[in-house]
Design a protein around this motif. Structure first.
Motif, PDB file in Angstrom:
ATOM      1  N   VAL A  23       0.888  -1.149   0.068  1.00 15.10           N
ATOM      2  CA  VAL A  23       0.107  -0.087   0.264  1.00 15.10           C
ATOM      3  C   VAL A  23       0.585   1.268   0.096  1.00 15.10           C
ATOM      4  O   VAL A  23       1.823   1.486   0.804  1.00 15.10           O
ATOM      5  N   ASP A  24       0.707   2.088  -0.937  1.00 14.17           N
ATOM      6  CA  ASP A  24       1.469   3.349  -0.956  1.00 14.17           C
ATOM      7  C   ASP A  24       1.055   4.146   0.130  1.00 14.17           C
ATOM      8  O   ASP A  24       0.010   4.363   0.872  1.00 14.17           O
ATOM      9  N   PRO A  25       2.244   4.749   1.126  1.00 15.76           N
ATOM     10  CA  PRO A  25       2.017   5.435   2.156  1.00 15.76           C
ATOM     11  C   PRO A  25       1.067   6.509   2.053  1.00 15.76           C
ATOM     12  O   PRO A  25       0.372   6.677   3.025  1.00 15.76           O
ATOM     13  N   ASP A  26       1.025   7.130   1.111  1.00 21.23           N
ATOM     14  CA  ASP A  26       0.042   8.562   0.939  1.00 21.23           C
ATOM     15  C   ASP A  26      -1.308   7.946   0.956  1.00 21.23           C
ATOM     16  O   ASP A  26      -2.315   8.574   1.353  1.00 21.23           O
ATOM     17  N   VAL A  27      -1.579   6.870   0.084  1.00 28.69           N
ATOM     18  CA  VAL A  27      -3.020   6.190   0.281  1.00 28.69           C
ATOM     19  C   VAL A  27      -3.465   5.922   1.669  1.00 28.69           C
ATOM     20  O   VAL A  27      -4.412   6.012   1.870  1.00 28.69           O
ATOM     21  N   ALA A  28      -2.376   5.231   2.371  1.00 28.17           N
ATOM     22  CA  ALA A  28      -2.885   4.639   3.886  1.00 28.17           C
ATOM     23  C   ALA A  28      -3.043   5.836   4.697  1.00 28.17           C
ATOM     24  O   ALA A  28      -3.817   5.915   5.274  1.00 28.17           O
ATOM     25  N   GLN A  29      -1.972   6.790   4.657  1.00 29.97           N
ATOM     26  CA  GLN A  29      -2.546   8.328   5.551  1.00 29.97           C
ATOM     27  C   GLN A  29      -3.894   8.871   4.979  1.00 29.97           C
ATOM     28  O   GLN A  29      -4.499   9.041   6.054  1.00 29.97           O
ATOM     29  N   GLU A  30      -4.034   8.900   3.693  1.00 32.82           N
ATOM     30  CA  GLU A  30      -5.387   9.543   3.307  1.00 32.82           C
ATOM     31  C   GLU A  30      -6.492   8.667   3.788  1.00 32.82           C
ATOM     32  O   GLU A  30      -7.593   9.222   4.278  1.00 32.82           O
ATOM     33  N   CYS A  31      -6.374   7.346   3.696  1.00 34.62           N
ATOM     34  CA  CYS A  31      -7.583   6.307   4.195  1.00 34.62           C
ATOM     35  C   CYS A  31      -7.677   6.462   5.706  1.00 34.62           C
ATOM     36  O   CYS A  31      -8.808   6.502   6.128  1.00 34.62           O
ATOM     37  N   ALA A  32      -6.672   6.616   6.464  1.00 35.66           N
ATOM     38  CA  ALA A  32      -6.648   6.802   7.720  1.00 35.66           C
ATOM     39  C   ALA A  32      -7.283   8.031   8.225  1.00 35.66           C
ATOM     40  O   ALA A  32      -8.161   8.330   8.980  1.00 35.66           O
TER      41      ALA A  32
END
Length: 169
Positions: A23-32
């Motif tokens: 998972v792309d870190p940016d994606v994980a951060q945005e979903c969180a």
């Protein structure tokens, strides 16, 4: 039994951590940020976003295989000219090269030359070495020896991918 449960837990943990790394870190951060402590929605969000990201990558890859609009136009023109016979097509390629004075014109001629080479099975005048020699000679004439071969190599790479992609679709 406890041993099997432990082994299963370790394997599941390794599989989960390997999956989490995809998972792309940016994606994980945005979903969180969007879903806070609703981890089911975070997981759903991540999966959807990564699926969309992979689809965009695939579209970009296919676009790069097709080549730019100049390459696509040259392939389309090559198809039409090839139908008239390889001799006439080769004469057109020679004429194209003789008139080429800039990178766009050279690219058109090189894509067409590559198309002829691939369609004829790289035989005779359209053999691999003869085609490469012709392309380098014309690149050297237009751009000079210093830049000629480098320009030829960069254009031929794109031309080969685009022609093969076109012939297979």
């Amino acid at each position: 039994m406890k041993r099997y449960i432990f082994i299963c837990a370790v394997i599941c943990g390794l599989a989960w951590s390997a999956h989490a790394k995809d998972v792309d870190p940016d994606v994980a951060q945005e979903c969180a940020r969007l879903w806070g402590s609703d981890y089911h929605m975070q997981l759903f969000c991540r999966k959807q976003q990564m699926r969309a990201k992979d689809e965009i990558r695939l579209q970009n890859f296919e676009t790069s295989l097709r080549g730019d609009s100049t390459t696509q136009a040259a392939i389309l023109n090559s198809k039409k000219l090839y139908r008239n016979g390889i001799s006439e097509f080769n004469r057109f390629i020679d004429s194209c090269y003789s008139k080429a004075a800039d990178i766009t014109q050279y690219k058109i001629c090189t894509v067409m030359d590559t198309y002829a080479q691939i369609r004829t099975g790289a035989k005779g005048r359209n053999g691999a070495q003869a085609t490469e020699d012709r392309q380098i000679a014309q690149a050297n004439r237009i751009f000079g020896k210093t830049q000629g071969k480098a320009i030829q190599k960069s254009i031929v790479g794109e031309a080969i991918l685009a022609v093969i992609y076109d012939l297979n679709n």
